[in-house]
Write a protein that holds these residues in place. Sequence first.
Motif, PDB file in Angstrom:
ATOM      1  N   GLN A   3      16.098  55.796  20.194  1.00 34.27           N
ATOM      2  CA  GLN A   3      17.241  56.262  19.404  1.00 34.27           C
ATOM      3  C   GLN A   3      18.255  55.140  19.209  1.00 34.27           C
ATOM      4  O   GLN A   3      18.783  54.954  18.099  1.00 34.27           O
ATOM      5  N   VAL A   4      18.538  54.402  20.269  1.00 31.17           N
ATOM      6  CA  VAL A   4      19.481  53.295  20.157  1.00 31.17           C
ATOM      7  C   VAL A   4      18.932  52.233  19.207  1.00 31.17           C
ATOM      8  O   VAL A   4      19.663  51.698  18.360  1.00 31.17           O
ATOM      9  N   TYR A   5      17.648  51.936  19.336  1.00 28.79           N
ATOM     10  CA  TYR A   5      17.030  50.932  18.463  1.00 28.79           C
ATOM     11  C   TYR A   5      17.124  51.355  16.994  1.00 28.79           C
ATOM     12  O   TYR A   5      17.454  50.533  16.122  1.00 28.79           O
ATOM     13  N   ASP A   6      16.841  52.623  16.726  1.00 26.50           N
ATOM     14  CA  ASP A   6      16.927  53.099  15.345  1.00 26.50           C
ATOM     15  C   ASP A   6      18.352  52.987  14.820  1.00 26.50           C
ATOM     16  O   ASP A   6      18.573  52.674  13.638  1.00 26.50           O
ATOM     17  N   SER A   7      19.345  53.219  15.685  1.00 26.24           N
ATOM     18  CA  SER A   7      20.747  53.076  15.275  1.00 26.24           C
ATOM     19  C   SER A   7      21.077  51.623  14.960  1.00 26.24           C
ATOM     20  O   SER A   7      21.747  51.325  13.973  1.00 26.24           O
ATOM     21  N   LEU A   8      20.590  50.707  15.820  1.00 27.11           N
ATOM     22  CA  LEU A   8      20.823  49.284  15.577  1.00 27.11           C
ATOM     23  C   LEU A   8      20.135  48.824  14.293  1.00 27.11           C
ATOM     24  O   LEU A   8      20.700  48.062  13.504  1.00 27.11           O
ATOM     25  N   ALA A   9      18.911  49.291  14.084  1.00 31.03           N
ATOM     26  CA  ALA A   9      18.166  48.896  12.891  1.00 31.03           C
ATOM     27  C   ALA A   9      18.812  49.431  11.613  1.00 31.03           C
ATOM     28  O   ALA A   9      18.698  48.823  10.547  1.00 31.03           O
ATOM     29  N   GLY A  10      19.522  50.568  11.738  1.00 26.00           N
ATOM     30  CA  GLY A  10      20.154  51.169  10.561  1.00 26.00           C
ATOM     31  C   GLY A  10      21.564  50.681  10.288  1.00 26.00           C
ATOM     32  O   GLY A  10      22.184  51.097   9.302  1.00 26.00           O
ATOM     33  N   ALA A  11      22.088  49.791  11.158  1.00 25.09           N
ATOM     34  CA  ALA A  11      23.447  49.275  10.954  1.00 25.09           C
ATOM     35  C   ALA A  11      23.509  48.465   9.657  1.00 25.09           C
ATOM     36  O   ALA A  11      22.615  47.686   9.354  1.00 25.09           O
ATOM     37  N   THR A  12      24.580  48.659   8.900  1.00 28.28           N
ATOM     38  CA  THR A  12      24.738  47.968   7.609  1.00 28.28           C
ATOM     39  C   THR A  12      25.751  46.840   7.664  1.00 28.28           C
ATOM     40  O   THR A  12      25.969  46.168   6.661  1.00 28.28           O
ATOM     41  N   SER A  13      26.383  46.644   8.829  1.00 33.49           N
ATOM     42  CA  SER A  13      27.356  45.563   8.972  1.00 33.49           C
ATOM     43  C   SER A  13      27.348  45.083  10.417  1.00 33.49           C
ATOM     44  O   SER A  13      26.896  45.787  11.325  1.00 33.49           O
ATOM     45  N   GLN A  14      27.863  43.873  10.606  1.00 32.41           N
ATOM     46  CA  GLN A  14      27.938  43.344  11.965  1.00 32.41           C
ATOM     47  C   GLN A  14      28.858  44.189  12.831  1.00 32.41           C
ATOM     48  O   GLN A  14      28.583  44.414  14.007  1.00 32.41           O
ATOM     49  N   ALA A  15      29.939  44.694  12.260  1.00 34.55           N
ATOM     50  CA  ALA A  15      30.878  45.518  13.023  1.00 34.55           C
ATOM     51  C   ALA A  15      30.201  46.783  13.536  1.00 34.55           C
ATOM     52  O   ALA A  15      30.372  47.176  14.698  1.00 34.55           O
ATOM     53  N   GLU A  16      29.417  47.429  12.676  1.00 30.00           N
ATOM     54  CA  GLU A  16      28.722  48.651  13.087  1.00 30.00           C
ATOM     55  C   GLU A  16      27.665  48.331  14.148  1.00 30.00           C
ATOM     56  O   GLU A  16      27.520  49.062  15.136  1.00 30.00           O
ATOM     57  N   PHE A  17      26.926  47.242  13.945  1.00 32.38           N
ATOM     58  CA  PHE A  17      25.910  46.819  14.907  1.00 32.38           C
ATOM     59  C   PHE A  17      26.548  46.562  16.268  1.00 32.38           C
ATOM     60  O   PHE A  17      26.060  47.031  17.303  1.00 32.38           O
ATOM     61  N   CYS A  18      27.653  45.835  16.290  1.00 37.32           N
ATOM     62  CA  CYS A  18      28.306  45.473  17.546  1.00 37.32           C
ATOM     63  C   CYS A  18      28.917  46.673  18.252  1.00 37.32           C
ATOM     64  O   CYS A  18      28.932  46.741  19.485  1.00 37.32           O
ATOM     65  N   THR A  19      29.406  47.635  17.504  1.00 32.68           N
ATOM     66  CA  THR A  19      29.965  48.847  18.110  1.00 32.68           C
ATOM     67  C   THR A  19      28.897  49.601  18.878  1.00 32.68           C
ATOM     68  O   THR A  19      29.107  50.043  20.022  1.00 32.68           O
ATOM     69  N   ILE A  20      27.725  49.745  18.267  1.00 28.94           N
ATOM     70  CA  ILE A  20      26.614  50.436  18.930  1.00 28.94           C
ATOM     71  C   ILE A  20      26.131  49.637  20.139  1.00 28.94           C
ATOM     72  O   ILE A  20      25.942  50.177  21.238  1.00 28.94           O
TER      73      ILE A  20
END
Length: 475
Positions: A391-408
């Motif tokens: 689930q975490v991996y899918d969230s990281l893969a679906g991030a559309t910006s560095q800010a969203e990726f880093c938050t997760i």
Amino acid sequence: RTQAREPGSSASLTFRALIAIVLTNGLWFIWANRFIPTADYPDWVYQGYLFSRMLRGELLPGFSLKTCPVPNAIPTVAMGIAGLVVAPQTAGKLVMSAAIILFAFASIYLFKSAKIAERNPVYLVPLLFVFNCWFFFGELSYLIGLGLLFLYAGYLIRRLEDSVRFSGWIGFAALLALFFAHPIPFAIGLLLSALFFLKRPSRALAGRFIAASVIPIALTVWYVAARILHSQLGGGKLWQCWTVRLIAGRFVAAFSPFLEFLPWIGISTSGMKLAALIDGALAFAAVLALGAAVVAFTRLRQRAPLMLQAAAICTILFFAGGFSLMGWVGPGERFIYPAAWFALCWVATSALVLERRLPMFAVNAALAALILAQILFLDVGATGVSRHMVQVYDSLAGATSQAEFCTIYENFRSQNQVAAHRQGLDKLLNNVVMVTRLPYYLYIERAESVPIFRVGLFDYHGGGGNEDLCKDFHS
């Protein structure tokens, strides 16, 4: 010495059944889950992926192969070769499976070499620690090194009574393999060779040992010199001493059959308090065994059996190795498993062994119960963690910006084993934060160049570091 029992005895059959159960379940755990909850392992899978690309003749932007021989190379090379025909994650799981099988059977080979009867509880100890802290820390090179070391130790024990049977070629192959597996098992392999020679000194044996060790030692000198010249000394600290908190935490972690996977299996989860007590009790038992080995060694000195000498010296090196050496974190703690296994060889073949049927049965039953409990922990707790990782991996893969990726990413990375809220028994649970290097799987899919461990086969020429991969996100 205690003689081995007949193959058809109930003790032998129970022991073999437990081997089959532990390894079958372990292989199921590895192959049934998309992501195994380990810390450093994804970085090594990524480096194996790089090596397979190099073997295909592809260019590797940002990377170059080291110009010196490198320890920790066996998993990377094996994954790279397997990666020519299978996917990188499949290659990693093949090597991971081989590592746990080697660890289990090499441990058994060592104990059988010491002529320990199968009814002895010693044989159940490796089964309890097949999935140990180093497995979940992702240190496959060290686990492979331990397996090779135990095989070499068993080989030397079997030739103590007839040292002329020692083969210089086998010694050379063992030491060379240990060098390319991990520095600490290699160092202990040299130690065992020296102790063996002191037990059976002869000019012929000296020549064989020199011939077997000269090339591996030369490779070690070359590697260390290259690291010094490239200033890879881990922040400029050549050696860092233990603190009481660090040495206690590392010792408990080494002998913990139940690790904690933050943030998914927390300290409030049912049964984790009991797990902490068991972890602490087993660590205390290990302290007693190692302490007894050191005391016995100081009394016997030259008359001490080979395994007792090795156990005592490895225990001393655990403390002397410190927390950090030349950029390696925790070199000292890598001496603990060999010290414990060698001490078990001595305990099981000395007057300390329990010969009464009832105490022997009770210890065997307790260890078997712990093994079955760890299997349940693996299949329920660790498997649940693996599903959360998807689930975490899918969230990281679906991030559309560095800010969203880093938050997760930071939400999970920030949790660690020294958090302020951990008190009492909670401190006996040594956690593994797997998400730290989880993005490597994403980088493999996207064929991106990112920072890697400096102690591997490759040098990375870009910026950043592999301790905070959100800085290297590319949308």
